[in-house]
Design an enzyme around this catalytic site. Structure first.
Site, mmCIF file in Angstrom:
data_model
loop_
_atom_site.group_PDB
_atom_site.id
_atom_site.type_symbol
_atom_site.label_atom_id
_atom_site.label_comp_id
_atom_site.label_asym_id
_atom_site.label_seq_id
_atom_site.Cartn_x
_atom_site.Cartn_y
_atom_site.Cartn_z
ATOM 1 C CD GLU A 63 27.367 70.581 46.634
ATOM 2 O OE1 GLU A 63 27.346 70.273 45.285
ATOM 3 O OE2 GLU A 63 28.532 70.724 47.105
ATOM 4 C CB ALA A 165 61.531 87.724 22.685
ATOM 5 C CG ASP A 211 69.730 80.856 28.054
ATOM 6 O OD1 ASP A 211 71.021 80.691 27.297
ATOM 7 O OD2 ASP A 211 68.831 80.750 27.543
ATOM 8 C CD GLU A 278 59.998 83.403 29.635
ATOM 9 O OE1 GLU A 278 60.774 84.183 28.986
ATOM 10 O OE2 GLU A 278 59.643 83.833 30.712
ATOM 11 C CB THR A 282 63.799 71.804 21.502
ATOM 12 O OG1 THR A 282 65.303 72.085 20.806
ATOM 13 C CG2 THR A 282 63.654 70.333 21.538
#
Length: 360
Positions: A63, A165, A211, A278, A282
């Site tokens: 505006e 998965a 990982d 991902e 937990t």
């Protein structure tokens, strides 16, 4: 007490101006804290005398951007057509409702009401100043345009997708901890595509340490996709300085804590609208238990593993009547695997927790 005056319906020219406002709103940034907003100002004869849109945090709202193109007094008696209800609070900029009133705007037409508890209320302020106001004009088109920003604003937090998965029997790894690869190439490619569609990707420190994931979105050849989610690691354990996540093209967010809601609030404040979870069981369990999952993606491989390594930890459900129910949105075949997309039902309660401490 007299009844409030009825809102005059939008004219055909005001509706056309709203379509134009939606068109120019797309010039603004699609991501970030603020929505894409467009404004068209019509003169007394219905012709367009100014246009504006919001260009990002700290810049003039749509505006004010439109008003800035007019000479002093030129907006008096004009009509402002805005895709979102003019704001009624002071943040990086002042309230747009006040700017319209001070400019002498005689009528305001907007599409979607501002859902913000602090920024809403602009329509009432305008009416109190004697400005004619009509809301809900082309509201369906505007809500579709605003998309996830509007949903996030109404929820008060980013949208959350929880993904895992697993084998058909719900295991995410074999007894020795190996999990690469449960699913096939098509399923993994789908995961990377969905990563790239989210603003942030989240794992716990347990997954980060075990990982060493890069948390990037990659193509079939291993190259980086153009859009990358912000990497986020949640927990209290330290991450090595040479961890793969530190080589992500975007700086990693290290959230030192265990509260999912606090993390979402922190991410929303930076403009994050969607989070792809991902991490291991937990993290997934924490968000499901807190009622903070909007979509659940389950990639199912036609294998059986048995053993204790389940996709979800204890949800605190003692009887079947208290089960966390989900609605199936779709089922897709990805090579030999299946993708089940589901969402918690709107009536699903938050599961009480007797222990707020998470070991992540």
């Amino acid at each position: 007490m007299s009844a409030a005056p009825e809102e005059p319906p939008a004219t055909s020219r005001e509706q056309q101006a709203m379509l134009r406002a939606l068109e120019i709103a797309a010039n603004g940034p699609a991501r970030g804290v603020n929505p894409q907003v467009g404004c068209v100002i019509l003169g007394a004869d219905g012709t367009v005398i100014a246009e504006g849109w919001h260009r990002g945090v700290g810049t003039a709202h749509a505006e004010v951007d439109a008003l800035s193109q007019l000479a002093p007094g030129a907006a008096r008696g004009a009509t402002a057509v805005v895709t979102l209800e003019p704001c009624n609070h002071t943040g990086h900029t002042g309230p747009c409702a006040v700017a319209l009133i001070e400019a002498g705007i005689g009528r305001v037409v907007f599409a979607v009401s501002d859902p913000g508890s602090h920024s809403g209320g602009g329509a009432e302020r305008l009416r109190a100043a004697g400005v004619s106001v009509t809301g809900g004009v082309l509201v369906d088109e505007a809500e579709a345009f605003l998309g996830d920003w509007l949903t996030v604003a109404r929820l008060g937090r980013p949208l959350v997708t929880v993904k895992w998965a697993s084998s058909l029997d719900g295991r995410i790894a074999a007894a020795d901890g190996t999990s690469r690869w449960i699913t096939g190439d098509a399923a993994r490619a789908d995961v990377h595509r969905r990563r790239s569609e989210h603003d942030a990707i989240l794992v716990g420190t347990g997954t980060a340490l075990a990982d060493d994931p890069s948390l990037t979105a990659r193509d079939e050849l291993g190259g980086l996709l153009p859009a990358q989610p912000i990497p986020v690691v949640m927990g209290t354990r330290a991450i090595p300085t040479d961890a793969a996540v530190h080589r992500h093209p975007l700086p990693v967010v290290l959230h030192h804590g265990h509260d999912p809601a606090a993390l979402l609030a922190e991410l929303r404040a930076t403009g994050v609208r969607s989070v792809f979870i991902e991490g291991g069981p937990t993290i997934a369990t924490a968000f499901l238990r807190a009622g903070l999952a909007d979509t659940v993606l389950t990639y199912l491989a036609p294998v059986l593993l048995g053993g204790p390594r389940l996709a979800i930890d204890d949800l605190g459900i003692a009887t079947i009547g208290d089960a966390l129910r989900l609605e199936t949105v779709s089922v897709e075949r990805l090579g030999a695997d299946l993708l089940l997309i589901s969402a918690p039902t709107t009536s699903a309660p938050r599961i009480p927790s007797t222990d707020r401490t998470l070991s992540v």
